[in-house]
Design a protein around this motif. Sequence first.
Motif, PDB file in Angstrom:
ATOM      1  N   ILE A  36     -12.887   9.005 -46.661  1.00 53.69           N
ATOM      2  CA  ILE A  36     -14.275   8.761 -47.085  1.00 53.69           C
ATOM      3  C   ILE A  36     -14.971  10.092 -47.351  1.00 53.69           C
ATOM      4  CG2 ILE A  36     -16.544   7.925 -46.354  1.00 53.69           C
ATOM      5  CD1 ILE A  36     -15.083   5.645 -44.875  1.00 53.69           C
ATOM      6  N   THR A  37     -14.870  11.037 -46.419  1.00 56.55           N
ATOM      7  CA  THR A  37     -15.557  12.321 -46.624  1.00 56.55           C
ATOM      8  C   THR A  37     -15.005  13.040 -47.854  1.00 56.55           C
ATOM      9  OG1 THR A  37     -14.074  13.410 -45.042  1.00 56.55           O
ATOM     10  CG2 THR A  37     -16.206  12.648 -44.209  1.00 56.55           C
ATOM     11  N   GLN A  38     -13.698  13.025 -48.025  1.00 61.39           N
ATOM     12  CA  GLN A  38     -13.103  13.690 -49.188  1.00 61.39           C
ATOM     13  C   GLN A  38     -13.521  13.026 -50.494  1.00 61.39           C
ATOM     14  OE1 GLN A  38      -8.888  13.714 -48.431  1.00 61.39           O
ATOM     15  NE2 GLN A  38      -9.136  14.906 -46.554  1.00 61.39           N
ATOM     16  N   SER A  39     -13.527  11.705 -50.522  1.00 57.68           N
ATOM     17  CA  SER A  39     -13.820  11.008 -51.782  1.00 57.68           C
ATOM     18  C   SER A  39     -15.294  11.112 -52.178  1.00 57.68           C
ATOM     19  CB  SER A  39     -13.392   9.542 -51.697  1.00 57.68           C
ATOM     20  OG  SER A  39     -14.191   8.837 -50.778  1.00 57.68           O
ATOM     21  N   PHE A  40     -16.162  11.386 -51.213  1.00 60.13           N
ATOM     22  CA  PHE A  40     -17.581  11.568 -51.539  1.00 60.13           C
ATOM     23  C   PHE A  40     -17.960  13.047 -51.623  1.00 60.13           C
ATOM     24  CE2 PHE A  40     -17.787   7.110 -50.367  1.00 60.13           C
ATOM     25  CZ  PHE A  40     -18.718   6.619 -51.257  1.00 60.13           C
ATOM     26  N   GLY A  41     -16.989  13.946 -51.454  1.00 58.43           N
ATOM     27  CA  GLY A  41     -17.233  15.370 -51.652  1.00 58.43           C
ATOM     28  C   GLY A  41     -17.803  16.102 -50.448  1.00 58.43           C
ATOM     29  N   PHE A  42     -17.649  15.556 -49.243  1.00 60.38           N
ATOM     30  CA  PHE A  42     -18.104  16.235 -48.045  1.00 60.38           C
ATOM     31  C   PHE A  42     -16.947  17.050 -47.464  1.00 60.38           C
ATOM     32  CE2 PHE A  42     -20.692  12.228 -47.931  1.00 60.38           C
ATOM     33  CZ  PHE A  42     -21.895  12.811 -48.283  1.00 60.38           C
ATOM     34  N   ASP A  43     -17.274  18.087 -46.695  1.00 59.72           N
ATOM     35  CA  ASP A  43     -16.210  18.909 -46.122  1.00 59.72           C
ATOM     36  C   ASP A  43     -15.637  18.339 -44.821  1.00 59.72           C
ATOM     37  OD1 ASP A  43     -18.139  19.536 -44.202  1.00 59.72           O
ATOM     38  OD2 ASP A  43     -18.420  21.587 -44.911  1.00 59.72           O
ATOM     39  N   GLY A  44     -16.273  17.319 -44.270  1.00 62.52           N
ATOM     40  CA  GLY A  44     -15.750  16.657 -43.077  1.00 62.52           C
ATOM     41  C   GLY A  44     -16.039  17.383 -41.783  1.00 62.52           C
ATOM     42  N   SER A  45     -16.903  18.390 -41.810  1.00 57.90           N
ATOM     43  CA  SER A  45     -17.152  19.190 -40.615  1.00 57.90           C
ATOM     44  C   SER A  45     -18.288  18.664 -39.738  1.00 57.90           C
ATOM     45  CB  SER A  45     -17.469  20.634 -41.017  1.00 57.90           C
ATOM     46  OG  SER A  45     -18.676  20.669 -41.764  1.00 57.90           O
ATOM     47  N   GLU A  46     -18.964  17.626 -40.175  1.00 57.99           N
ATOM     48  CA  GLU A  46     -20.098  17.086 -39.418  1.00 57.99           C
ATOM     49  C   GLU A  46     -19.670  15.918 -38.533  1.00 57.99           C
ATOM     50  OE1 GLU A  46     -23.006  18.536 -39.395  1.00 57.99           O
ATOM     51  OE2 GLU A  46     -22.536  19.940 -41.013  1.00 57.99           O
ATOM     52  N   MET A  47     -20.493  15.634 -37.546  1.00 54.48           N
ATOM     53  CA  MET A  47     -20.261  14.502 -36.653  1.00 54.48           C
ATOM     54  C   MET A  47     -20.363  13.211 -37.457  1.00 54.48           C
ATOM     55  SD  MET A  47     -19.550  13.680 -33.666  1.00 54.48           S
ATOM     56  CE  MET A  47     -19.506  12.181 -32.744  1.00 54.48           C
ATOM     57  N   ALA A  48     -19.592  12.208 -37.057  1.00 54.29           N
ATOM     58  CA  ALA A  48     -19.602  10.930 -37.764  1.00 54.29           C
ATOM     59  C   ALA A  48     -19.239   9.817 -36.796  1.00 54.29           C
ATOM     60  CB  ALA A  48     -18.620  10.961 -38.929  1.00 54.29           C
ATOM     61  N   SER A  49     -19.648   8.603 -37.143  1.00 56.44           N
ATOM     62  CA  SER A  49     -19.301   7.424 -36.350  1.00 56.44           C
ATOM     63  C   SER A  49     -19.167   6.218 -37.254  1.00 56.44           C
ATOM     64  CB  SER A  49     -20.381   7.117 -35.308  1.00 56.44           C
ATOM     65  OG  SER A  49     -20.341   8.019 -34.242  1.00 56.44           O
ATOM     66  N   PHE A  50     -18.282   5.324 -36.848  1.00 56.78           N
ATOM     67  CA  PHE A  50     -18.218   3.985 -37.421  1.00 56.78           C
ATOM     68  C   PHE A  50     -18.918   3.051 -36.450  1.00 56.78           C
ATOM     69  CE2 PHE A  50     -14.518   5.775 -39.608  1.00 56.78           C
ATOM     70  CZ  PHE A  50     -14.677   5.259 -40.894  1.00 56.78           C
ATOM     71  N   TYR A  51     -19.497   1.993 -37.001  1.00 54.19           N
ATOM     72  CA  TYR A  51     -20.114   0.954 -36.185  1.00 54.19           C
ATOM     73  C   TYR A  51     -19.567  -0.384 -36.660  1.00 54.19           C
ATOM     74  CZ  TYR A  51     -23.387   4.641 -34.984  1.00 54.19           C
ATOM     75  OH  TYR A  51     -23.936   5.817 -34.548  1.00 54.19           O
ATOM     76  N   LEU A  52     -19.125  -1.202 -35.722  1.00 52.70           N
ATOM     77  CA  LEU A  52     -18.729  -2.552 -36.086  1.00 52.70           C
ATOM     78  C   LEU A  52     -19.959  -3.252 -36.640  1.00 52.70           C
ATOM     79  CD1 LEU A  52     -16.530  -3.574 -33.026  1.00 52.70           C
ATOM     80  CD2 LEU A  52     -15.849  -2.413 -35.130  1.00 52.70           C
ATOM     81  N   SER A  53     -19.756  -4.158 -37.575  1.00 57.16           N
ATOM     82  CA  SER A  53     -20.884  -4.823 -38.209  1.00 57.16           C
ATOM     83  C   SER A  53     -20.553  -6.286 -38.456  1.00 57.16           C
ATOM     84  CB  SER A  53     -21.226  -4.122 -39.526  1.00 57.16           C
ATOM     85  OG  SER A  53     -22.373  -4.681 -40.099  1.00 57.16           O
ATOM     86  N   ASN A  54     -21.600  -7.061 -38.653  1.00 63.88           N
ATOM     87  CA  ASN A  54     -21.421  -8.487 -38.943  1.00 63.88           C
ATOM     88  C   ASN A  54     -21.765  -8.755 -40.407  1.00 63.88           C
ATOM     89  OD1 ASN A  54     -24.217  -8.455 -39.061  1.00 63.88           O
ATOM     90  ND2 ASN A  54     -24.487  -9.464 -37.092  1.00 63.88           N
ATOM     91  N   ASP A  55     -21.860 -10.014 -40.768  1.00 59.28           N
ATOM     92  CA  ASP A  55     -22.112 -10.385 -42.167  1.00 59.28           C
ATOM     93  C   ASP A  55     -23.454  -9.900 -42.700  1.00 59.28           C
ATOM     94  OD1 ASP A  55     -19.665 -11.567 -42.499  1.00 59.28           O
ATOM     95  OD2 ASP A  55     -20.367 -13.583 -42.008  1.00 59.28           O
ATOM     96  N   THR A  56     -24.413  -9.668 -41.813  1.00 62.24           N
ATOM     97  CA  THR A  56     -25.734  -9.204 -42.255  1.00 62.24           C
ATOM     98  C   THR A  56     -25.916  -7.703 -42.022  1.00 62.24           C
ATOM     99  OG1 THR A  56     -26.704  -9.850 -40.128  1.00 62.24           O
ATOM    100  CG2 THR A  56     -26.823 -11.460 -41.933  1.00 62.24           C
ATOM    101  N   TRP A  57     -24.822  -7.005 -41.849  1.00 63.91           N
ATOM    102  CA  TRP A  57     -24.788  -5.548 -41.698  1.00 63.91           C
ATOM    103  C   TRP A  57     -25.589  -5.046 -40.500  1.00 63.91           C
ATOM    104  CZ3 TRP A  57     -21.009  -3.251 -44.112  1.00 63.91           C
ATOM    105  CH2 TRP A  57     -20.543  -3.780 -45.313  1.00 63.91           C
ATOM    106  N   GLU A  58     -25.587  -5.820 -39.423  1.00 61.32           N
ATOM    107  CA  GLU A  58     -26.225  -5.352 -38.199  1.00 61.32           C
ATOM    108  C   GLU A  58     -25.261  -4.423 -37.470  1.00 61.32           C
ATOM    109  OE1 GLU A  58     -29.195  -8.954 -37.002  1.00 61.32           O
ATOM    110  OE2 GLU A  58     -27.074  -9.230 -36.555  1.00 61.32           O
ATOM    111  N   GLN A  59     -25.805  -3.330 -36.965  1.00 57.37           N
ATOM    112  CA  GLN A  59     -25.004  -2.306 -36.310  1.00 57.37           C
ATOM    113  C   GLN A  59     -24.551  -2.752 -34.933  1.00 57.37           C
ATOM    114  OE1 GLN A  59     -26.561   1.695 -36.730  1.00 57.37           O
ATOM    115  NE2 GLN A  59     -26.109   2.060 -34.588  1.00 57.37           N
TER     116      GLN A  59
END
Length: 170
Positions: A36-59
């Motif tokens: 994801i970071t590579q395909s959007f042109g970020f260097d990947g050096s920053e903190m990141a998180s995934f969040y599980l989500s439901n059908d209405t995109w609630e975090q």
Amino acid sequence: MIYRFRVILDNDTEDDIFRDLEIRETDTLEDLHNIITQSFGFDGSEMASFYLSNDTWEQGEEISLFDLSEDASARLMNETSINDVVHEIQPKLIYVYDFLSMWTFYVELAEIVDETEGNDYPNLMFVKGQVPENAPEKLFEADEDDNFDEFEDGIDVDDYEDLDFNENWN
């Protein structure tokens, strides 16, 4: 099996900005973070998180790149395979990159296909739109149906006699 994801930048413009990616179901969320970071042109050096989500995109539950919790109890990307958290019943994740800028992406499982012999994975399949220089500004607003009234408790703050000030003084 190969998971095909559409990763959409949450932005406030009319332009669609997304990437279609392929990755093995047994790869980790850290591998997904990297593509994801590579395909959007970020260097990947920053903190990141995934969040599980439901059908209405609630975090929902956070799965972090690094464990910054005091008790070392955070769920980590490099220990979580994609098929542990994403499947046909639970196809959505929210991905946040760089917590100062708050680049936010909607990650949705679009399709599960057989691995194609000779293809390298992960694979960037399709690119739409240019990433802006700065992260889209986030507006944090309450829903219109939230009827919050800070003075709803019925206490008259101008009536000092009924506030029981002396009785509750420490």
